[in-house]
Structures are given as C-alpha cells and as structure tokens.
Design a protein around this motif. Structure first.
Motif, PDB file in Angstrom:
ATOM      1  N   SER A  11       5.920   4.536   3.565  1.00 27.87           N
ATOM      2  CA  SER A  11       4.709   4.664   4.380  1.00 27.87           C
ATOM      3  C   SER A  11       4.863   3.936   5.712  1.00 27.87           C
ATOM      4  O   SER A  11       4.468   4.456   6.762  1.00 27.87           O
ATOM      5  CB  SER A  11       3.519   4.098   3.600  1.00 27.87           C
ATOM      6  OG  SER A  11       2.361   4.106   4.382  1.00 27.87           O
ATOM      7  N   PHE A  87       0.408   9.948  -2.170  1.00 26.93           N
ATOM      8  CA  PHE A  87      -0.072   9.401  -0.896  1.00 26.93           C
ATOM      9  C   PHE A  87       0.955   9.631   0.208  1.00 26.93           C
ATOM     10  O   PHE A  87       0.601  10.060   1.310  1.00 26.93           O
ATOM     11  CB  PHE A  87      -0.372   7.900  -1.036  1.00 26.93           C
ATOM     12  CG  PHE A  87      -0.800   7.257   0.249  1.00 26.93           C
ATOM     13  CD1 PHE A  87      -2.101   7.377   0.700  1.00 26.93           C
ATOM     14  CD2 PHE A  87       0.098   6.539   1.022  1.00 26.93           C
ATOM     15  CE1 PHE A  87      -2.499   6.787   1.902  1.00 26.93           C
ATOM     16  CE2 PHE A  87      -0.279   5.950   2.216  1.00 26.93           C
ATOM     17  CZ  PHE A  87      -1.592   6.078   2.651  1.00 26.93           C
ATOM     18  N   ARG A  91       0.548  11.811   3.550  1.00 24.89           N
ATOM     19  CA  ARG A  91       0.731  11.206   4.869  1.00 24.89           C
ATOM     20  C   ARG A  91       1.775  11.954   5.699  1.00 24.89           C
ATOM     21  O   ARG A  91       1.632  12.081   6.910  1.00 24.89           O
ATOM     22  CB  ARG A  91       1.116   9.721   4.737  1.00 24.89           C
ATOM     23  CG  ARG A  91       0.015   8.818   4.261  1.00 24.89           C
ATOM     24  CD  ARG A  91      -1.191   8.812   5.144  1.00 24.89           C
ATOM     25  NE  ARG A  91      -0.890   8.360   6.490  1.00 24.89           N
ATOM     26  CZ  ARG A  91      -1.782   8.162   7.439  1.00 24.89           C
ATOM     27  NH1 ARG A  91      -3.057   8.373   7.213  1.00 24.89           N
ATOM     28  NH2 ARG A  91      -1.424   7.755   8.633  1.00 24.89           N
ATOM     29  N   GLY A 113      -5.825  11.196   1.506  1.00 26.23           N
ATOM     30  CA  GLY A 113      -5.070   9.950   1.452  1.00 26.23           C
ATOM     31  C   GLY A 113      -5.969   8.761   1.161  1.00 26.23           C
ATOM     32  O   GLY A 113      -5.610   7.872   0.384  1.00 26.23           O
TER      33      GLY A 113
END
Length: 132
Positions: A11, A87, A91, A113
């Motif tokens: 992330s 997630f 993203r 998300g």
C-alpha cells in the motif's frame, strides 16, 4: 511476516509509485531540483497522479493501524490477509481510475477501500461472532 503485513508495505509502495511513474514518464519535463514545482502538475495526468499519491498517503495510516490492531488482538489471520489483499487490489484499481479520470468509479472504489479498512479495524470486536 504475514501476507497482511506485506500488503501494508504494498500500500505504501503503491502511493509512491503512483507519482513516481508519472515523474519518470515525463522525465524531460520533471525537474528533480524542483520536485514540487506547481507547473509540472498543470498537466491533467500529472495532477491526477499527484492526487492519487496524496490520497494513498492519507489512506495508509488507517490501513496500517487496522492491520496491526487486528493482528495484535488475535483476529483470524486468514481473514485479515484476505481483506488486506482485497484492499490493495481495490487501491490499485483506485489509482488507475484516478489517473484515468473516472471520478464516479474512483469514488466507489474509495468507498469500498474504506469499508474494507473498517472491517479489518473491527475484526477484534467481531471475533466471537465469526464462524472461524
């Protein structure tokens, strides 16, 4: 390291790559001695990539905290992993829709998300209700 912890790293890298790729592709225009030059971001794609980058940095702390909280509080690791991977996938799609100028889909993905983050965050409290 768990899959979810690797997703925390992914992330962060995604938020950095969303702007780094545009800077690299526009290397003749981007001046590294002035990395925050507003003129560089006058280009619509660069501006949207910068927005995706900023949003990734904004989403990162909550995601990292949610994953770590869920892990520290002994939530089912396989469920944490699955939600964290989901997630990151959401993203990635979010970044592409942001740069590709698809605001409605981008907002839907952002909401997805956020809901995934909420789910990870509340896993410790829901642990007793889960059939796992």
């Amino acid at each position: 390291m768990t899959v979810a912890e690797w997703c925390v790293f992914a992330s962060l890298m995604l938020s950095l790559l969303s702007i780094a790729s545009v800077k690299w592709l526009r290397h003749g225009v981007f001046d590294n001695s002035r990395p925050r030059d507003p003129a560089f971001y006058n280009d619509p794609i660069a501006a949207r990539a910068f927005g995706a980058h900023q949003n990734g940095l904004e989403a990162f702390p909550f995601f990292a905290a949610a994953v770590l909280l869920a892990e520290f509080r002994s939530s089912p690791q396989n469920l944490i992993n699955e939600l964290a991977v989901l997630f990151v996938i959401v993203r990635i799609a979010y970044v592409f829709t942001y740069i590709g100028n698809r605001p409605t889909l981008r907002s839907i993905l952002w909401s997805m998300g956020f809901v995934i983050n909420i789910a990870i965050f509340f896993l410790p409290g829901l642990r007793k209700l889960l059939p796992i």
